[in-house]
Design a protein around this motif. Structure first.
Motif, PDB file in Angstrom:
ATOM      1  N   UNK A 239       0.822  -1.268  -0.102  1.00  0.00           N
ATOM      2  CA  UNK A 239       0.040   0.021   0.055  1.00  0.00           C
ATOM      3  C   UNK A 239       0.676   1.391  -0.050  1.00  0.00           C
ATOM      4  N   UNK A 240       1.846   1.210   0.746  1.00  0.00           N
ATOM      5  CA  UNK A 240       2.823   2.254   0.885  1.00  0.00           C
ATOM      6  C   UNK A 240       3.512   2.728  -0.383  1.00  0.00           C
ATOM      7  N   UNK A 241       4.195   1.540  -1.083  1.00  0.00           N
ATOM      8  CA  UNK A 241       4.766   1.966  -2.153  1.00  0.00           C
ATOM      9  C   UNK A 241       3.784   1.674  -3.541  1.00  0.00           C
ATOM     10  N   UNK A 242       2.933   1.366  -3.358  1.00  0.00           N
ATOM     11  CA  UNK A 242       2.004   1.122  -4.690  1.00  0.00           C
ATOM     12  C   UNK A 242       2.774   0.098  -5.807  1.00  0.00           C
ATOM     13  N   UNK A 246      11.586   0.292  -7.176  1.00  0.00           N
ATOM     14  CA  UNK A 246      12.478   1.215  -6.382  1.00  0.00           C
ATOM     15  C   UNK A 246      12.173   1.345  -4.825  1.00  0.00           C
ATOM     16  N   UNK A 247      10.822   1.672  -4.623  1.00  0.00           N
ATOM     17  CA  UNK A 247      10.690   1.905  -3.341  1.00  0.00           C
ATOM     18  C   UNK A 247      10.531   0.381  -2.498  1.00  0.00           C
ATOM     19  N   UNK A 248      10.201  -0.673  -3.103  1.00  0.00           N
ATOM     20  CA  UNK A 248      10.083  -1.901  -2.631  1.00  0.00           C
ATOM     21  C   UNK A 248      11.498  -2.224  -2.153  1.00  0.00           C
ATOM     22  N   UNK A 249      12.312  -2.108  -3.175  1.00  0.00           N
ATOM     23  CA  UNK A 249      13.835  -2.595  -2.977  1.00  0.00           C
ATOM     24  C   UNK A 249      14.338  -1.889  -1.717  1.00  0.00           C
ATOM     25  N   UNK A 250      14.046  -0.603  -1.694  1.00  0.00           N
ATOM     26  CA  UNK A 250      14.886   0.251  -0.696  1.00  0.00           C
ATOM     27  C   UNK A 250      14.274  -0.232   0.561  1.00  0.00           C
TER      28      UNK A 250
END
Length: 534
Positions: A239-242, A246-250
């Motif tokens: 939900x946070x990363x949609x 990139x956001x999932x990896x970080x």
């Protein structure tokens, strides 16, 4: 590790077809850091296996000479590799020397390109550079794939008509296969449809989007292999990363690092909050740096409009033009122009009357980190961090509570938020009316249904959480017909898909289908948490 298998397989098919004499150029479009370069580099070994030379070059804000240097070097380097000659990796002069005997026409053309650049005859240099793959083919008999990353940036070079020239070359070249990419999909589509209009049918568009829920879950589990993470926290990350890679990896790498440091094996709320704190709130965090770069690149004030205040309002779901005009200094015209600039930059999306920041993580960072620091007068970093952690915990708890909400209650709450709003959904315009009454009722034998009334017009809605068949559609239509109300809108919310017969029956009967993507878009527009299904 999760890869873009569907997209990669399509590119491989086009590559094989090109090698067999059929050419279908491809444009790969998607937001920055969505995975375009990863996809292309994953493809390169397959290009090599097809015995095709390739040029792999990115267009940048730089002199044309540097672009030409990389273009020529990439072509010669790959040719020598194909010929099992150990090439020089960082010396173009030696690459040309090593290739001259085998590629005399190509070497001669390269010299002309260099002379034209030195004379600042950039148009001639650019056109001859684009001719190089065909000249190379006449020398070597080897077809060439030209991969232009960020092709829309070709306009940065001092060339009169970079896209017109490119179009003419592509039309004439039969032994060169083009793959172009762009991180500005809106601008790229304009170039393809307007400036390369004769070629639009010759470019197949591949749109790279965020991972869906299933792929996001697979990505998270692969990154956190060996650790235990609940579906609840998996859904929270999604939900946070949609689903942005990139956001999932970080975030996953931060979580893994914290688990290793604390010698723990299970993801907890505290671990997840600490990971988001390090990535988002800490000025040296990777996501903080990513977002501050976006701000510095795109968010300068324009015509008296405070663009960052405007984006903050949009991030708080106050993005209608009327709301922006009431809250911001500047004329309505200047505000509209600033919004248009943000749309062109890919930061804001217009959906009917709504202006929306599609990037959910950037949206959270704007209102919970950047705006708070911008408005802070305490000069107390501990206070600002405390406020951030409070907002983070609240957002996490609110989302987890929303996961437990009854789906019908969630939908009733959504319908009650409509205010005669115009929205664009699936390339059509709709009005979402202000309802005087919205309630869940049992009608017929296949309910429950949501019945809504607005100025003498009535809507009926049913939610199906399993795959929908034509029988389900028929039952829905039967119950709607049996009601005492005449329904102007019949809506089926489908979270798990429909078979083809059901789609045909629904379409022919005027049933409006909201799949999970459409339903979540509406929830997001009205400031409500999305429905995450793993």
């Amino acid at each position: 590790m999760l890869t873009r298998l569907k997209e990669k397989n399509l590119l491989i098919e086009r590559l094989k077809a090109f090698n067999s004499g059929f050419r279908q150029n491809v444009a790969v479009l998607g937001k920055p850091f969505i995975g375009k370069t990863f996809l292309i580099r994953d493809l390169l070994k397959d290009i090599y296996s097809e015995n095709i030379a390739y040029v792999y070059v990115e267009a940048r804000h730089e002199p044309l000479g540097l672009f030409a240097h990389r273009f020529i070097g990439s072509l010669l380097y790959r040719y020598l590799v194909l010929k099992n000659v150990k090439p020089q990796k960082d010396d173009l002069v030696l690459l040309i020397k090593d290739s001259r005997r085998r590629l005399p026409k190509t070497a001669e053309a390269i010299e002309k390109i260099e002379r034209n650049i030195n004379k600042k005859n950039y148009d001639a240099a650019y056109e001859l550079l684009l001719d190089l793959p065909e000249i190379f083919y006449s020398d070597s008999g080897i077809r060439c794939a030209v991969i232009l990353e960020e092709f829309d940036q070709l306009s940065e070079y001092k060339v009169s008509s970079p896209f017109s020239a490119l179009g003419k070359k592509i039309m004439a070249q039969r032994n060169t296969f083009y793959i172009v990419t762009s991180s500005s999909p809106r601008q790229a589509r304009f170039i393809l449809s307007e400036k390369l209009q004769l070629l639009f049918g010759n470019f197949e568009t591949v749109n790279l989007e965020e991972f869906n829920f299933s792929d996001s879950r697979e990505f998270i589990l692969s990154k956190l292999e060996g650790f235990d993470i609940s579906d609840q926290y998996t859904s929270l990350i999604i939900n946070f990363t949609d689903g942005h890679p990139l956001y999932l990896r970080v975030i996953c790498e931060k979580v893994r690092s914290l688990l290793d440091a604390q010698k723990k094996t299970r993801v907890t709320a505290a671990i997840l909050e600490a990971a988001l704190d390090e990535a988002l709130f800490n000025p040296s965090g990777e996501l903080y740096q990513h977002f501050i770069n976006i701000v510095n690149t795109h968010c300068a004030n324009k015509n008296g409009v405070d663009v960052l205040s405007m984006l903050t309002l949009i991030s708080q779901h106050k993005g209608r033009m009327k709301q922006l005009s009431q809250s911001l200094a500047g004329s309505a015209k200047s505000i509209k122009s600033a919004v248009s600039d943000m749309q062109a930059a890919g930061l804001v999306e217009k959906i009917g009357v709504f202006n929306k920041i599609d990037d959910s993580a950037f949206r959270f960072w704007l209102k919970s980190v950047y705006y708070k620091r911008r408005m802070d007068f305490t000069a107390d970093p501990l206070h600002t961090r405390k406020v951030f952690m409070h907002n983070l915990k609240k957002a996490s708890l609110d989302f987890m509570r929303s996961c437990k909400d009854d789906l019908y209650e969630k939908t009733v709450d959504l319908f009650k938020a409509f205010r005669d709003d115009l929205v664009d959904l699936e390339n059509k315009k709709y009005i979402l009316p202000r309802f005087s009454e919205v309630s869940t009722r049992v009608i017929g034998e296949n309910g429950p249904y949501i019945i809504s009334h607005s100025k003498g017009k009535n809507w009926i809605c049913q939610i199906r959480e399993r795959e929908v068949t034509d029988k389900h559609v028929a039952d829905f239509l039967k119950d709607a017909k049996a009601s005492k109300f005449r329904f102007h809108r019949k809506i089926l919310i489908v979270t798990e898909g429909m078979d083809d017969n059901a789609k045909l029956m629904a379409k022919s009967s005027g049933v409006w289908i909201w799949n999970l993507k459409t339903f979540n878009l509406l929830l997001d527009l009205y400031g409500k948490y999305k429905l995450v299904r793993l």
